[in-house]
Design a protein around this motif. Structure first.
Motif, PDB file in Angstrom:
ATOM      1  N   ILE A   1       6.527  13.063  -6.321  1.00 14.09           N
ATOM      2  CA  ILE A   1       5.582  12.711  -7.382  1.00 14.09           C
ATOM      3  C   ILE A   1       5.431  11.197  -7.496  1.00 14.09           C
ATOM      4  N   LEU A   2       6.553  10.471  -7.455  1.00 14.42           N
ATOM      5  CA  LEU A   2       6.483   9.019  -7.554  1.00 14.42           C
ATOM      6  C   LEU A   2       5.705   8.413  -6.384  1.00 14.42           C
ATOM      7  N   GLY A   3       5.958   8.907  -5.180  1.00 19.16           N
ATOM      8  CA  GLY A   3       5.251   8.378  -4.018  1.00 19.16           C
ATOM      9  C   GLY A   3       3.758   8.634  -4.079  1.00 19.16           C
ATOM     10  N   ALA A   4       3.379   9.860  -4.475  1.00 14.77           N
ATOM     11  CA  ALA A   4       1.950  10.180  -4.566  1.00 14.77           C
ATOM     12  C   ALA A   4       1.268   9.336  -5.629  1.00 14.77           C
ATOM     13  N   GLY A   5       1.951   9.133  -6.775  1.00 15.15           N
ATOM     14  CA  GLY A   5       1.375   8.308  -7.826  1.00 15.15           C
ATOM     15  C   GLY A   5       1.312   6.838  -7.450  1.00 15.15           C
ATOM     16  N   ALA A   6       2.339   6.339  -6.739  1.00 16.23           N
ATOM     17  CA  ALA A   6       2.342   4.937  -6.325  1.00 16.23           C
ATOM     18  C   ALA A   6       1.238   4.655  -5.316  1.00 16.23           C
ATOM     19  N   LEU A   7       0.956   5.616  -4.444  1.00 13.71           N
ATOM     20  CA  LEU A   7      -0.111   5.419  -3.464  1.00 13.71           C
ATOM     21  C   LEU A   7      -1.483   5.297  -4.123  1.00 13.71           C
ATOM     22  N   VAL A   8      -1.631   5.881  -5.309  1.00 13.77           N
ATOM     23  CA  VAL A   8      -2.908   5.763  -6.011  1.00 13.77           C
ATOM     24  C   VAL A   8      -3.225   4.302  -6.309  1.00 13.77           C
ATOM     25  N   ALA A   9      -2.192   3.478  -6.517  1.00 16.78           N
ATOM     26  CA  ALA A   9      -2.412   2.066  -6.817  1.00 16.78           C
ATOM     27  C   ALA A   9      -3.043   1.321  -5.649  1.00 16.78           C
ATOM     28  N   PHE A  10      -2.926   1.846  -4.416  1.00 21.81           N
ATOM     29  CA  PHE A  10      -3.525   1.198  -3.252  1.00 21.81           C
ATOM     30  C   PHE A  10      -4.947   1.679  -2.973  1.00 21.81           C
ATOM     31  N   VAL A  11      -5.371   2.721  -3.662  1.00 24.02           N
ATOM     32  CA  VAL A  11      -6.716   3.261  -3.426  1.00 24.02           C
ATOM     33  C   VAL A  11      -7.813   2.244  -3.725  1.00 24.02           C
ATOM     34  N   PRO A  12      -7.710   1.397  -4.794  1.00 25.10           N
ATOM     35  CA  PRO A  12      -8.783   0.418  -5.042  1.00 25.10           C
ATOM     36  C   PRO A  12      -9.066  -0.517  -3.871  1.00 25.10           C
ATOM     37  N   PHE A  13      -8.110  -0.687  -2.961  1.00 30.21           N
ATOM     38  CA  PHE A  13      -8.338  -1.549  -1.799  1.00 30.21           C
ATOM     39  C   PHE A  13      -8.906  -0.770  -0.610  1.00 30.21           C
ATOM     40  N   ALA A  14      -9.111   0.524  -0.766  1.00 32.27           N
ATOM     41  CA  ALA A  14      -9.529   1.334   0.394  1.00 32.27           C
ATOM     42  C   ALA A  14     -10.487   2.456   0.016  1.00 32.27           C
TER      43      ALA A  14
ATOM     44  N   ARG B   1      -4.807   9.848   1.421  1.00 30.90           N
ATOM     45  CA  ARG B   1      -4.929  11.239   0.969  1.00 30.90           C
ATOM     46  C   ARG B   1      -4.000  12.160   1.771  1.00 30.90           C
ATOM     47  N   VAL B   2      -3.902  11.940   3.062  1.00 29.49           N
ATOM     48  CA  VAL B   2      -2.975  12.740   3.877  1.00 29.49           C
ATOM     49  C   VAL B   2      -1.539  12.532   3.397  1.00 29.49           C
ATOM     50  N   ALA B   3      -1.170  11.264   3.161  1.00 28.71           N
ATOM     51  CA  ALA B   3       0.184  10.966   2.693  1.00 28.71           C
ATOM     52  C   ALA B   3       0.438  11.588   1.318  1.00 28.71           C
ATOM     53  N   GLN B   4      -0.551  11.536   0.442  1.00 22.12           N
ATOM     54  CA  GLN B   4      -0.387  12.168  -0.867  1.00 22.12           C
ATOM     55  C   GLN B   4      -0.217  13.677  -0.735  1.00 22.12           C
ATOM     56  N   GLY B   5      -0.957  14.293   0.169  1.00 27.22           N
ATOM     57  CA  GLY B   5      -0.790  15.728   0.397  1.00 27.22           C
ATOM     58  C   GLY B   5       0.602  16.068   0.895  1.00 27.22           C
ATOM     59  N   ILE B   6       1.140  15.231   1.792  1.00 29.23           N
ATOM     60  CA  ILE B   6       2.500  15.458   2.300  1.00 29.23           C
ATOM     61  C   ILE B   6       3.516  15.368   1.164  1.00 29.23           C
ATOM     62  N   LEU B   7       3.377  14.357   0.324  1.00 30.82           N
ATOM     63  CA  LEU B   7       4.344  14.161  -0.764  1.00 30.82           C
ATOM     64  C   LEU B   7       4.224  15.254  -1.820  1.00 30.82           C
TER      65      LEU B   7
ATOM     66  N   THR C   1      -0.962   5.591 -11.973  1.00 32.65           N
ATOM     67  CA  THR C   1       0.289   5.012 -11.470  1.00 32.65           C
ATOM     68  C   THR C   1       1.272   4.767 -12.606  1.00 32.65           C
ATOM     69  N   VAL C   2       0.801   4.242 -13.711  1.00 32.29           N
ATOM     70  CA  VAL C   2       1.682   3.989 -14.852  1.00 32.29           C
ATOM     71  C   VAL C   2       2.261   5.293 -15.392  1.00 32.29           C
ATOM     72  N   LEU C   3       1.437   6.318 -15.530  1.00 29.72           N
ATOM     73  CA  LEU C   3       1.926   7.610 -16.009  1.00 29.72           C
ATOM     74  C   LEU C   3       2.977   8.189 -15.066  1.00 29.72           C
ATOM     75  N   THR C   4       2.776   7.998 -13.774  1.00 31.25           N
ATOM     76  CA  THR C   4       3.737   8.516 -12.800  1.00 31.25           C
ATOM     77  C   THR C   4       5.072   7.789 -12.889  1.00 31.25           C
ATOM     78  N   VAL C   5       5.042   6.476 -13.048  1.00 30.29           N
ATOM     79  CA  VAL C   5       6.285   5.711 -13.155  1.00 30.29           C
ATOM     80  C   VAL C   5       7.051   6.117 -14.417  1.00 30.29           C
ATOM     81  N   LEU C   6       6.350   6.287 -15.531  1.00 36.23           N
ATOM     82  CA  LEU C   6       7.008   6.727 -16.761  1.00 36.23           C
ATOM     83  C   LEU C   6       7.646   8.099 -16.577  1.00 36.23           C
ATOM     84  N   TRP C   7       6.933   8.988 -15.902  1.00 40.89           N
ATOM     85  CA  TRP C   7       7.501  10.316 -15.639  1.00 40.89           C
ATOM     86  C   TRP C   7       8.764  10.202 -14.796  1.00 40.89           C
ATOM     87  N   PHE C   8       8.731   9.375 -13.767  1.00 34.14           N
ATOM     88  CA  PHE C   8       9.881   9.274 -12.862  1.00 34.14           C
ATOM     89  C   PHE C   8      11.110   8.754 -13.597  1.00 34.14           C
ATOM     90  N   LEU C   9      10.944   7.784 -14.499  1.00 34.50           N
ATOM     91  CA  LEU C   9      12.085   7.263 -15.248  1.00 34.50           C
ATOM     92  C   LEU C   9      12.739   8.368 -16.078  1.00 34.50           C
TER      93      LEU C   9
END
Length: 610
Positions: free
Chosen positions: A191-204, A214-220, A279-287
């Motif tokens: 969950i943390l990895g998939a949410g963190a990858l969302v932060a890189f989407v604005p650059f791509a 998207r492939v990496a998010q599906g794997i995670l 991304t922020v919601l995911t980090v809060l969940w992970f903590l």
């Protein structure tokens, strides 16, 4: 004066060390609050809440690209879209009022007639109206074969399939990883990895790099499913596991939330902000997850001895400690009929879900003029109904099983029947629903809600057949499920835009057939009982925990003393000896109870032993 100003500047601009100290104190306070909350709410209740939160995040991440794409590419207002539908919808063009249709046909085909003929026609029309009631529209031509595929739809299809391919590749490897490092880490990391990858989407955005993300998010995301099943088997007794598995359906709440709230966020502050919020919601969940959830009761540091003992008895020592699980019997697992029945039922279920959410929604838009972008009811109500129905099914089934109203196998087969046959029938009927737009909309909502029985039926069966290997069984099941989603997406693309354009009824009919066949297979060979190869062997060393298996040695020679026990007891102090005698009495009582159980009860689960 300079010193005063300098002092004011220092207080208003804290140093890096001060900021770090505040962050550290805040982190400690959050951890302490989490510990207090976990103690007051309950360990399993907190874990259930965090699982639902995680599934909502899954839905948000999975559909965020689609919502962003559609929100930015559809500048029409609700009024403009209504006008667009009036001019282009198939219903508007091919479903005419009955009187208008008759007049048009008469003016084109029939020669001029006298007044007596018109009087006779009026009488016939009155008679027909009296018999037909309120049905005043009919189809006068088949819709165009070519179903329009916009550039946005094409990009959305590519992004969705990239995610599905990732979720197809990861479940089985993730089951090995979860068994090695623990399901908590796999779930949290996924969950943390998939949410963190969302932060890189604005650059791509919508580039080749976005597709790789998207492939990496599906794997995670795909890796989290077997880990969840391992947690459920370790923390919940058999008669409570259905309710836990039904929390997975909170992913549909994520679909509804991202469609309802995500669209507004994109339109008001831009698409990048949606990514940052996720991304922020995911980090809060992970903590919260890392602090409050543990792999099994034996690893939880804040459980009292009494709580841990109750869970050990209810769940079974092998599952509650995860230390006595032997190597996976792959040959028996892969040749097990119930395992394949569960996996194929999942394939059919996800094929049906893909058809509902891709083909039927497009059918409602292009044929009947509905748009989920503007119709809040159709974009929210079915998904919320799906989640509520899943929770209700889980509660009812666990209650019925606990009170011996139905067996586990019967309940699983009934729920698979409910989640497959009615949904398949609705899919078939939608293609013949006529010109009334309310009928297919109501059928779509009903199908999505009824499919909420999938979690209590298909998903829960993966724990039933092999609780000790639930992660591996569900990993196989989810692999086939992702394959069903991919196959359904391919059939939809070919049936609407490819080699068989405009074949709405064919797409719906194929999905209905797949649902029916997979359900019949589960009805024939599916099971809700633990399979023989799931049984744990007795421990080989005295340091290993007791496991729920009874052999001739245990049943016939309960009073035999362990070699060297007298010498060992002589060296003990008075307090240790009393404690040891008390534990021996408890063990004898447990063994005497187990001796009276039949072999079927030992492998079954009224005592929670598996």
């Amino acid at each position: 004066m300079f010193s005063e100003c300098h002092g004011d500047d220092t207080t208003s601009h804290p140093t890096a060390a001060t900021i770090a100290g505040r962050i550290k104190r805040g982190s400690v306070q959050i951890q302490q609050a989490g510990i207090k909350a976990s103690g007051r709410i309950g360990t399993r209740a907190m874990m259930a809440f965090l699982v639902m939160w995680a599934m909502v995040l899954q839905g948000l991440v999975q559909h965020s690209a689609t919502v962003t794409l559609m929100a930015l590419s559809d500048p029409l207002s609700s009024e403009d879209f209504a006008e667009y539908v009036a001019n282009t919808s198939y219903v508007t063009r091919y479903c005419r009022p009955l009187n208008e249709s008759l007049e048009a046909e008469a003016s084109e085909e029939e020669p001029p007639r006298d007044e007596e003929d018109y009087e006779d026609d009026a009488l016939l029309a009155d008679n027909d109206t009296a018999h037909s009631g309120h049905h005043t529209r009919h189809i006068v031509a088949e819709p165009d074969l070519k179903v329009p595929l916009s550039e946005e739809d094409s990009i959305d299809s590519i992004m969705r399939e990239a995610f599905l391919w990732g979720s197809f590749l990861s479940p089985l490897p993730a089951s090995f990883l979860a068994a090695k490092i623990g399901p908590k880490r796999v779930m949290g990391g996924g969950i943390l990895g998939a949410g963190a990858l969302v932060a890189f989407v604005p650059f791509a955005w919508f580039t080749a790099y976005h597709m790789l993300i998207r492939v990496a998010q599906g794997i995670l995301i795909g890796a989290t499913w077997p880990a969840l099943h391992m947690l459920g088997a370790s923390w919940y007794p058999s008669l409570q596991r259905t309710g836990f598995v039904c929390y997975y359906s909170a992913v549909s709440v994520g679909y509804a939330a991202v469609g309802l709230v995500g669209t507004r966020v994109v339109q008001l502050v831009g698409r990048d902000w949606l990514c940052y919020v996720l991304t922020v919601l995911t980090v809060l969940w992970f903590l919260a997850w890392y602090q409050m959830v543990h792999d099994c009761p034996a690893d939880h540091p804040r459980l009292s001895a009494e709580q841990r003992q109750r869970l050990l008895i209810a769940v079974g020592p092998g599952l509650a400690s995860r230390q006595a699980v032997p190597p996976v019997p792959w040959k028996r697992l892969m040749l097990s009929g119930p395992v394949w029945a569960c996996s194929l039922a999942n394939l059919g279920s996800q094929w049906g879900q893909a058809t509902l959410h891709l083909a039927v929604t497009k059918y409602l838009k292009l044929v009947y003029g509905f748009s989920l972008t503007y119709d809040r009811i159709l974009s929210v109500l079915p998904h919320l109904g799906h989640f509520m129905a899943a929770i209700l099914f889980g509660m009812v089934v666990d209650h019925a099983r606990a009170n011996d109203i139905v067996s586990t196998t019967t309940s699983r087969k009934f729920l698979v029947y409910l989640s497959h046959f009615p949904v398949g029938a609705i899919l078939f009927i939608v293609g013949y629903s006529g010109c009334d737009p309310s009928a297919p909309a109501a059928l779509f909502t009903a199908a999505v809600v009824i499919s909420g029985a999938t979690a209590a039926g298909t998903y829960a069966s993966a724990i039933d057949v092999a609780p000790n290997y639930a992660g591996y069984v569900f990993g196989l099941s989810q692999t086939l499920g992702a394959a069903g989603s991919l196959a359904g997406s391919y059939v939809i693309a070919e049936g609407l835009h490819g080699s068989l354009p405009g074949s709405w009824r064919l797409v719906f009919g194929v999905a209905a057939l797949v649902l029916a066949v997979t359900a019949m297979l589960f009805m024939a060979i599916g099971s809700g009982s633990a399979q023989p190869w799931n049984s744990l062997p007795l421990p080989e060393s005295p340091d290993e925990p007791l496991v729920p298996a009874v052999t001739v040695e245990v049943t016939l020679d309960l009073d035999r003393e362990t070699p060297g026990a007298e010498e060992e007891q002589d060296t003990m102090g008075e307090q240790e000896r009393a404690e040891n005698e008390k534990n021996d009495e408890q063990r004898v009582e447990v063994k005497e109870v187990e001796v009276t159980l039949t072999e079927q009860e030992l492998t079954g689960s009224k005592t929670g032993l598996v």
